[in-house]
Design a protein around this motif. Structure first.
Motif, PDB file in Angstrom:
ATOM      1  N   ASP A   8      98.596 -28.825 110.010  1.00  0.00           N
ATOM      2  CA  ASP A   8      97.973 -29.976 109.406  1.00  0.00           C
ATOM      3  C   ASP A   8      96.436 -30.286 109.568  1.00  0.00           C
ATOM      4  OD1 ASP A   8     100.124 -31.194 108.344  1.00  0.00           O
ATOM      5  OD2 ASP A   8     100.510 -32.624 110.177  1.00  0.00           O
ATOM      6  N   ARG A  11      94.881 -27.638 107.105  1.00  0.00           N
ATOM      7  CA  ARG A  11      95.086 -27.959 105.769  1.00  0.00           C
ATOM      8  C   ARG A  11      93.945 -29.109 105.652  1.00  0.00           C
ATOM      9  NH1 ARG A  11      99.766 -31.986 104.319  1.00  0.00           N
ATOM     10  NH2 ARG A  11      98.810 -32.811 106.165  1.00  0.00           N
ATOM     11  N   ASN A  12      93.935 -29.963 106.556  1.00  0.00           N
ATOM     12  CA  ASN A  12      92.622 -31.058 106.581  1.00  0.00           C
ATOM     13  C   ASN A  12      91.391 -30.369 106.695  1.00  0.00           C
ATOM     14  OD1 ASN A  12      94.436 -33.127 106.861  1.00  0.00           O
ATOM     15  ND2 ASN A  12      94.512 -33.469 108.754  1.00  0.00           N
ATOM     16  N   LEU A  14      90.527 -27.434 105.399  1.00  0.00           N
ATOM     17  CA  LEU A  14      90.260 -26.723 104.109  1.00  0.00           C
ATOM     18  C   LEU A  14      90.188 -28.023 102.849  1.00  0.00           C
ATOM     19  CD1 LEU A  14      92.731 -24.006 103.722  1.00  0.00           C
ATOM     20  CD2 LEU A  14      90.107 -23.653 104.022  1.00  0.00           C
ATOM     21  N   GLY A  15      90.689 -29.104 103.366  1.00  0.00           N
ATOM     22  CA  GLY A  15      90.507 -30.121 102.196  1.00  0.00           C
ATOM     23  C   GLY A  15      89.195 -30.855 102.422  1.00  0.00           C
ATOM     24  N   GLY A  16      88.652 -30.896 103.571  1.00  0.00           N
ATOM     25  CA  GLY A  16      87.438 -31.378 103.872  1.00  0.00           C
ATOM     26  C   GLY A  16      86.139 -30.331 103.505  1.00  0.00           C
ATOM     27  N   ALA A  18      86.623 -28.330 100.964  1.00  0.00           N
ATOM     28  CA  ALA A  18      86.646 -28.352  99.473  1.00  0.00           C
ATOM     29  C   ALA A  18      85.957 -29.530  98.724  1.00  0.00           C
ATOM     30  CB  ALA A  18      87.904 -28.115  98.896  1.00  0.00           C
ATOM     31  N   ILE A  19      86.253 -30.880  99.616  1.00  0.00           N
ATOM     32  CA  ILE A  19      85.485 -31.954  99.146  1.00  0.00           C
ATOM     33  C   ILE A  19      83.843 -31.831  99.136  1.00  0.00           C
ATOM     34  CG2 ILE A  19      85.111 -34.358  99.594  1.00  0.00           C
ATOM     35  CD1 ILE A  19      88.179 -34.628 100.066  1.00  0.00           C
TER      36      ILE A  19
END
Length: 52
Positions: A8, A11-12, A14-16, A18-19
């Motif tokens: 997790d 994943r978090n 990479l999400g941050g 990308a945003i």
């Protein structure tokens, strides 16, 4: 290595990322380089003749 990719935290992260990358491109003004920051300053030296 597969544990890291499925975690997790990864994943978090990479999400941050990308945003943040999307926000950098979406929120920058299109004409930021075209607008001057302020009026250019001109400094005029007084005209004095040297007392020779």
């Amino acid at each position: 290595m597969s544990n890291i990719l499925t975690s997790d935290l990864f994943r978090n992260f990479l999400g941050g990322f990308a945003i943040g990358a999307i926000a950098l491109f979406a929120l920058q003004p299109r004409d930021a380089d075209a607008l001057p920051q302020g009026a250019p300053m001109t400094i005029e030296a007084p005209l004095e003749s040297p007392a020779a």
